[in-house]
Design a protein around this motif. Sequence first.
Motif, mmCIF file in Angstrom:
data_model
loop_
_atom_site.group_PDB
_atom_site.id
_atom_site.type_symbol
_atom_site.label_atom_id
_atom_site.label_comp_id
_atom_site.label_asym_id
_atom_site.label_seq_id
_atom_site.Cartn_x
_atom_site.Cartn_y
_atom_site.Cartn_z
ATOM 1 N N LYS A 1 0.841 -1.186 0.000
ATOM 2 C CA LYS A 1 0.000 0.000 0.000
ATOM 3 C C LYS A 1 0.880 1.240 0.000
ATOM 4 O O LYS A 1 1.910 1.297 0.677
ATOM 5 C CB LYS A 1 -0.905 0.010 1.231
ATOM 6 C CG LYS A 1 -1.940 1.110 1.241
ATOM 7 C CD LYS A 1 -2.908 0.954 2.420
ATOM 8 C CE LYS A 1 -3.884 -0.177 2.175
ATOM 9 N NZ LYS A 1 -5.000 -0.179 3.156
ATOM 10 N N THR A 2 0.495 2.251 -0.779
ATOM 11 C CA THR A 2 1.142 3.560 -0.739
ATOM 12 C C THR A 2 0.057 4.625 -0.744
ATOM 13 O O THR A 2 -1.029 4.424 -1.291
ATOM 14 C CB THR A 2 2.085 3.787 -1.937
ATOM 15 O OG1 THR A 2 1.326 3.698 -3.152
ATOM 16 C CG2 THR A 2 3.219 2.782 -1.954
ATOM 17 N N ILE B 1 -3.422 6.018 4.390
ATOM 18 C CA ILE B 1 -2.896 4.779 4.956
ATOM 19 C C ILE B 1 -3.467 4.500 6.341
ATOM 20 O O ILE B 1 -3.904 3.396 6.650
ATOM 21 C CB ILE B 1 -1.355 4.817 5.025
ATOM 22 C CG1 ILE B 1 -0.759 4.890 3.612
ATOM 23 C CG2 ILE B 1 -0.806 3.599 5.780
ATOM 24 C CD1 ILE B 1 -1.027 3.690 2.743
ATOM 25 N N VAL C 1 -3.871 -1.627 8.847
ATOM 26 C CA VAL C 1 -3.200 -1.647 7.541
ATOM 27 C C VAL C 1 -2.640 -3.033 7.255
ATOM 28 O O VAL C 1 -2.813 -3.599 6.181
ATOM 29 C CB VAL C 1 -2.071 -0.593 7.492
ATOM 30 C CG1 VAL C 1 -1.277 -0.733 6.193
ATOM 31 C CG2 VAL C 1 -2.637 0.794 7.628
ATOM 32 N N ALA D 1 -6.473 -5.503 1.927
ATOM 33 C CA ALA D 1 -5.614 -4.803 0.979
ATOM 34 C C ALA D 1 -4.154 -5.085 1.241
ATOM 35 O O ALA D 1 -3.326 -5.051 0.328
ATOM 36 C CB ALA D 1 -5.857 -3.302 1.061
ATOM 37 N N ALA D 2 -3.804 -5.366 2.489
ATOM 38 C CA ALA D 2 -2.406 -5.622 2.831
ATOM 39 C C ALA D 2 -2.080 -7.106 2.819
ATOM 40 O O ALA D 2 -0.975 -7.500 3.115
ATOM 41 C CB ALA D 2 -2.093 -5.049 4.212
#
Length: 248
Positions: free
Chosen positions: A217-218, A224, A241, A246-247
């Motif tokens: 992720k960025t 974030i 996160v 998503a991670a």
Amino acid sequence: MNNTILEVYNLQFKRGNREILNIDHFALHERETIALIGPNGAGKSTLLQVMALLLKPTRGTVEFRGVPATPRNALAIRRRMAVVFQEPLLLNTTVYENVATGLKLRGVPRQEIKKRVGRWLELLGIAHLAGRRSHQLSGGEAQRVSLARAFALEPDVLFLDEPFSALDFPTRLSLLNELDRLLKDTGIAAIFVTHDFSEVPYLTDRVAVLKNGRLVKTGTFEEIFKVKPRRENYITSLYRVFESDAAG
């Protein structure tokens, strides 16, 4: 983007048969500071050293201002970079000589060395320590010397590998605020590796999350962490996160 200063493509790094990094793409832009975060063993320091051309990737390309790094131009590119590690790694000599070392190795004229060293000792509040030997310094003073040595090189990119983790909170906070000011004043782009997420909102424009050697992720701090910077609950949000789909 035409303001990209550092970029990696299809990057892989292995130690033996173990894959440490596998990153499709990562970019740092002019005047930008990126925080590189992740759990222990995620590959943060390894990625920093690959981008700083201190480690050779198993596969992939590191580009500096659009030019791929090769054995022929690696030294010239490295001279446009500076690295500050967790341990200051000072020579057993005076503060002045430590800050001057990199400039001497680059063949900078003596008067220019004197000018740059004096400027950065002053800006980092350690001019009064110029004649003191490195073993006589406190941890905070030693890290200020390390920062002065890096900034005196006038790099295009500054790599910071958990530089404040060994310092007490007041010293760390003071140095974070000063570093933020110096990066903004100089326009130097920076990549900041940290495991202390309270440091993140002080410096960074973007955050990159590394997990198991991959960028998962960025985004901005708020994207974030899902909270506004400096709010007390942002540290706990980090775990969302790493645990989110998503991670994964």
